[in-house]
Design a protein around this motif. Structure first.
Motif, PDB file in Angstrom:
ATOM      1  N   MET A   6      18.180  20.781 -42.997  1.00 15.69           N
ATOM      2  CA  MET A   6      17.504  19.580 -42.545  1.00 15.69           C
ATOM      3  C   MET A   6      18.008  18.401 -43.364  1.00 15.69           C
ATOM      4  N   THR A   7      18.169  17.288 -42.724  1.00 17.18           N
ATOM      5  CA  THR A   7      18.637  16.094 -43.411  1.00 17.18           C
ATOM      6  C   THR A   7      17.464  15.316 -43.969  1.00 17.18           C
ATOM      7  N   GLY A   8      17.759  14.405 -44.877  1.00 17.14           N
ATOM      8  CA  GLY A   8      16.717  13.554 -45.459  1.00 17.14           C
ATOM      9  C   GLY A   8      16.378  12.406 -44.542  1.00 17.14           C
ATOM     10  N   PRO A   9      15.510  11.516 -44.996  1.00 15.06           N
ATOM     11  CA  PRO A   9      15.112  10.371 -44.181  1.00 15.06           C
ATOM     12  C   PRO A   9      16.307   9.505 -43.801  1.00 15.06           C
ATOM     13  N   ARG A  53      11.529  10.280 -40.750  1.00 19.03           N
ATOM     14  CA  ARG A  53      11.096  11.251 -41.769  1.00 19.03           C
ATOM     15  C   ARG A  53      11.518  12.663 -41.377  1.00 19.03           C
ATOM     16  N   THR A  54      11.288  13.015 -40.098  1.00 19.31           N
ATOM     17  CA  THR A  54      11.668  14.328 -39.583  1.00 19.31           C
ATOM     18  C   THR A  54      12.429  14.104 -38.287  1.00 19.31           C
ATOM     19  N   PRO A  55      13.688  14.545 -38.230  1.00 18.01           N
ATOM     20  CA  PRO A  55      14.485  14.315 -37.026  1.00 18.01           C
ATOM     21  C   PRO A  55      14.151  15.300 -35.904  1.00 18.01           C
ATOM     22  N   PHE A  56      14.650  14.994 -34.712  1.00 20.63           N
ATOM     23  CA  PHE A  56      14.559  15.876 -33.554  1.00 20.63           C
ATOM     24  C   PHE A  56      15.326  17.146 -33.870  1.00 20.63           C
ATOM     25  N   ASN A  57      14.720  18.297 -33.597  1.00 24.20           N
ATOM     26  CA  ASN A  57      15.354  19.580 -33.877  1.00 24.20           C
ATOM     27  C   ASN A  57      14.884  20.580 -32.818  1.00 24.20           C
ATOM     28  N   PRO A  58      15.548  20.601 -31.647  1.00 21.97           N
ATOM     29  CA  PRO A  58      15.076  21.478 -30.569  1.00 21.97           C
ATOM     30  C   PRO A  58      15.211  22.945 -30.948  1.00 21.97           C
ATOM     31  N   PRO A  59      14.305  23.787 -30.436  1.00 23.59           N
ATOM     32  CA  PRO A  59      14.392  25.216 -30.744  1.00 23.59           C
ATOM     33  C   PRO A  59      15.617  25.854 -30.083  1.00 23.59           C
ATOM     34  N   ALA A  60      16.067  26.962 -30.671  1.00 19.17           N
ATOM     35  CA  ALA A  60      17.223  27.671 -30.121  1.00 19.17           C
ATOM     36  C   ALA A  60      16.889  28.309 -28.773  1.00 19.17           C
ATOM     37  N   ARG A 105      13.327  28.963 -25.786  1.00 16.39           N
ATOM     38  CA  ARG A 105      12.085  28.375 -25.288  1.00 16.39           C
ATOM     39  C   ARG A 105      10.894  28.573 -26.218  1.00 16.39           C
ATOM     40  N   TYR A 106      10.833  29.685 -26.903  1.00 18.61           N
ATOM     41  CA  TYR A 106       9.673  29.994 -27.748  1.00 18.61           C
ATOM     42  C   TYR A 106       9.988  29.894 -29.242  1.00 18.61           C
ATOM     43  N   GLY A 107      11.146  29.365 -29.577  1.00 16.16           N
ATOM     44  CA  GLY A 107      11.553  29.269 -30.979  1.00 16.16           C
ATOM     45  C   GLY A 107      10.923  28.083 -31.690  1.00 16.16           C
ATOM     46  N   ARG A 108      11.113  28.065 -32.996  1.00 16.22           N
ATOM     47  CA  ARG A 108      10.621  26.962 -33.817  1.00 16.22           C
ATOM     48  C   ARG A 108      11.525  25.752 -33.641  1.00 16.22           C
ATOM     49  N   GLY A 109      10.923  24.598 -33.722  1.00 18.65           N
ATOM     50  CA  GLY A 109      11.694  23.367 -33.603  1.00 18.65           C
ATOM     51  C   GLY A 109      10.783  22.171 -33.755  1.00 18.65           C
ATOM     52  N   HIS A 110      11.357  21.011 -33.572  1.00 14.95           N
ATOM     53  CA  HIS A 110      10.592  19.760 -33.653  1.00 14.95           C
ATOM     54  C   HIS A 110      11.007  18.920 -32.457  1.00 14.95           C
ATOM     55  N   ARG A 148      12.357  14.338 -20.055  1.00 15.50           N
ATOM     56  CA  ARG A 148      12.638  14.039 -18.644  1.00 15.50           C
ATOM     57  C   ARG A 148      12.418  15.363 -17.928  1.00 15.50           C
ATOM     58  N   GLY A 149      11.371  15.408 -17.106  1.00 14.12           N
ATOM     59  CA  GLY A 149      11.014  16.677 -16.473  1.00 14.12           C
ATOM     60  C   GLY A 149      10.600  17.672 -17.548  1.00 14.12           C
ATOM     61  N   GLU A 150      11.235  18.823 -17.552  1.00 16.62           N
ATOM     62  CA  GLU A 150      10.929  19.856 -18.559  1.00 16.62           C
ATOM     63  C   GLU A 150      11.839  19.772 -19.782  1.00 16.62           C
ATOM     64  N   ALA A 151      12.840  18.906 -19.739  1.00 19.49           N
ATOM     65  CA  ALA A 151      13.813  18.818 -20.834  1.00 19.49           C
ATOM     66  C   ALA A 151      13.361  17.808 -21.892  1.00 19.49           C
ATOM     67  N   TYR A 152      13.221  18.277 -23.119  1.00 17.37           N
ATOM     68  CA  TYR A 152      12.897  17.377 -24.231  1.00 17.37           C
ATOM     69  C   TYR A 152      14.153  16.634 -24.646  1.00 17.37           C
TER      70      TYR A 152
END
Length: 155
Positions: free
Chosen positions: A1-4, A32-39, A41-46, A132-136
């Motif tokens: 994860m990167t810093g601010p 503070r916390t960047p976008f981090n999509p999960p790998a 559908r049910y994975g961890r992410g932001h 947009r729709g179901e896509a973050y």
């Protein structure tokens, strides 16, 4: 994860009818916390970005939109805007000053930052999401380019 990360993308003048997206906070932003999509559908992410902010700061519509939702979700105030291009933006934790069905302009105040977002606690931040729709989407990708990028020598 990167810093601010500091980003300068000033909000438009209040009441403007600009088709582009702008910062949901006045002045510059600090991610503070960047976008981090999960790998998967049910994975961890932001699924958004957390922007450093102080309690009571005005939260602005990132673009012209219609308010889809404004109210509490799991004890936190949430505002959801639907923009003409089909993108929905989400803002939390926000004490809303808008109501569902209301049309807002880019840069219009939609509420004030109030409460805590779990990924920032105990510090304050605005969680800003987009889809947009179901896509973050990474909401930072909605912001217009900040100008010409030039690489400079280290010396």
């Amino acid at each position: 994860m990167t810093g601010p990360v500091a980003v300068s993308a000033a909000a438009p003048p209040r009441g403007s009818v600009d088709p582009l997206y702008h910062a949901p906070l006045g002045g510059g932003m600090r991610v503070r916390t960047p976008f981090n999509p999960p790998a998967d559908r049910y994975g961890r992410g932001h699924l958004g970005v957390d922007l450093t902010a102080s309690a009571g700061v005005e939260v602005l519509a990132a673009g012209a939109a219609t308010v889809r939702f404004a109210g509490p979700v799991a004890g936190r105030g949430v505002v959801v805007l639907v923009h003409p291009d089909g993108v929905s933006t989400v803002y939390e934790p926000v004490a809303a000053v808008v109501a569902p069905g209301q049309r807002v302009l880019a840069g219009q105040r939609i509420g004030v930052l109030r409460g805590a977002h779990r990924s920032c606690a105990p510090a304050m931040c605005l969680h800003w999401g987009a889809r947009r729709g179901e896509a973050y989407l990474d909401p930072m990708s909605l912001l217009r380019p900040l100008g010409v990028v030039r690489l400079l020598p280290w010396n």
